[in-house]
Structures are given as C-alpha cells and as structure tokens.
Scaffold this active site. Structure first.
Site, short mmCIF file in Angstrom:
data_model
loop_
_atom_site.label_atom_id
_atom_site.label_comp_id
_atom_site.label_asym_id
_atom_site.label_seq_id
_atom_site.Cartn_x
_atom_site.Cartn_y
_atom_site.Cartn_z
N LEU A 66 23.83 23.67 88.95
CA LEU A 66 23.87 24.62 87.84
C LEU A 66 24.87 25.70 88.20
CD1 LEU A 66 20.08 25.14 86.92
CD2 LEU A 66 21.79 23.78 85.69
N ASP A 67 25.60 26.19 87.21
CA ASP A 67 26.56 27.27 87.47
C ASP A 67 25.83 28.50 87.97
OD1 ASP A 67 28.53 25.63 86.47
OD2 ASP A 67 28.45 26.50 84.46
N LYS A 68 26.60 29.38 88.57
CA LYS A 68 26.01 30.62 89.10
C LYS A 68 25.25 31.40 88.02
CE LYS A 68 27.35 34.66 91.78
NZ LYS A 68 28.27 35.75 91.56
#
Ligand code: URA
Length: 228
Positions: free
Chosen positions: A104-106
C-alpha cells in the site's frame, strides 16, 4: 509427506510457484535433484535444499494490519529512515521471515496482510490469480456514470489495458473500486485516466480479509483459511 506439502510448510520464499521450482530442477532431496512434486519424503531424515540452503519446517503465521497513513510498506528502510509498517508491529510479533503481502502507498490506509508463508504470499500477489482487492476512494471531482463504465472496462495505464474491474458510486465524489491486479499506484492511475484524482484511499478488502471490527493501526493474527 509429499514434497510439495513439505515445501509449503517451509514457507519457501520465491517468485515462482512451488510446482515450477520443482519442474525447473531447483529442489534437491539428499543432494539429488528431484522433479517429482508428489515424491514422498521423510521430513525427519531427508535433506531438502533450495538455493544451497537446507529447508526447515516452520510455523506459518498470518496477520492483518489496519494500516494507517504515513508508513511505507516495507520491513526496513535503511536508506532514508522513513517510518515503515515494521515500526508499528507490536513486540508480541516475531518479525523474522515476515513480509507484507503486496504494497500500500505511504498515504493509503487499510488491509495489509503479513505472513511468513512465501507460497501464500505468491498466490495472493501473482497477477494471473486475479485476487480481489477492494478500495474505497474519495475523489477530487464528481464522478459520472461514463467514468464508472470506463473504470470498469476501458482503462489503459502506462500502455497496459487493465483487467475489468467493479466500480460502485457511493456519493458524487466517492467510489468503491474492486480490482484484480496490483499494479504500482493502480487505483490512483485509474482515476487519473478518467481525469479525476484520489484524495483519500483505503483498502477495505484483500481476498476475504476485511477490516471488520478493527481500529486504525490495529494488527491481529488470523487463520490461513480466512484469507483465500
Ligand atoms: N492503488 C494505489 O494507487 N495505491 C495503493 O496504495 C493501492 C492501490
């Protein structure tokens, strides 16, 4: 025990299916290459090796985290010292051999599975397995019915035609999007392709795993059979 079962129980980590590793002659039983996936082995006495390492059975573990925004999906980040999801794993979890499933992206929240079961990790992330990933997204602009149709059927990102997805309008500028691939920044890029922008993104389901009853930042142990 069957060789295949033993390799699964060792949590063997590889970018290939166990079947393929065996077929490619990468698994050795007592220093002899073994091409039969159904070969009966004696787990107490036989020496099974992969990449010159002796494999050992281990307890396979599975966890789900309700990932908060602000953390990279990585088990360590020695390069720039940014906070990672590993930093918020509680002490009762043994981090050795543990890896997140996909990324998952930051700035993305939601379902993040961790396991030391390399075979399951592969099964969940291998594109051809078409495992559902469901996202709730809040958008910059109003989403039209044409956008919904295009999201489901017609998106090309980086020259690649996405597999059909499911898009459901929740409000004028929020949707639930279910995709079966996991390309880099896929949801954000899909929305960009219909001239919109994601302001907030949360993964609400990965395969059968949801956030039901969980609070932001929480992590709990789950059983393998509740994942796929
Ligand atoms: N798609 C994205 O764009 N970001 C995520 O974190 C997950 C899916």
């Amino acid at each position: 025990m069957r060789l295949e079962k033993y390799l699964i129980q060792c949590g063997i980590e590889s970018g290939k299916k166990i079947k393929k590793l065996i077929r490619n002659g990468e698994i050795f039983v007592n220093d002899i290459v073994e091409l039969d996936i159904g070969k009966q082995i004696n787990e107490k006495e036989d020496k099974i090796t992969y990449l010159n390492e002796i494999l050992k059975e281990k307890t396979l573990r599975y966890y789900v985290m309700y990932k908060p925004a602000g953390y990279l999906t990585a088990m360590s980040n020695p390069v720039n010292d940014k906070p990672t999801v590993a930093d918020i794993l509680p002490n009762w979890i043994d981090k050795r051999g543990l890896a997140p499933v996909g990324r998952l992206d930051k700035d993305t929240e939601g379902v993040l599975i961790f396991t030391n079961d390399g075979n399951l990790n592969y099964e969940l992330t291998y594109p051809e397995k078409s495992i559902d990933k469901e996202y709730y997204a809040e958008l910059d602009r109003i989403i039209s019915d044409t956008d919904i149709y295009n999201l489901e059927n017609e998106i090309i990102i980086d020259g690649y035609k996405c597999k059909p997805s499911k898009a459901e309008k929740i409000t004028d500028n929020s949707i639930v999007l279910t995709i079966v691939e996991g390309r880099y920044h896929q949801v954000k890029k899909m929305l960009k392709a219909v001239n919109n922008r994601v302001n907030y993104l949360k993964r609400i389901r990965f395969a059968k795993v949801t956030l039901d009853g969980m609070t932001l930042g929480e992590i709990k142990e789950i059983k393998r059979e509740t994942i796929l």
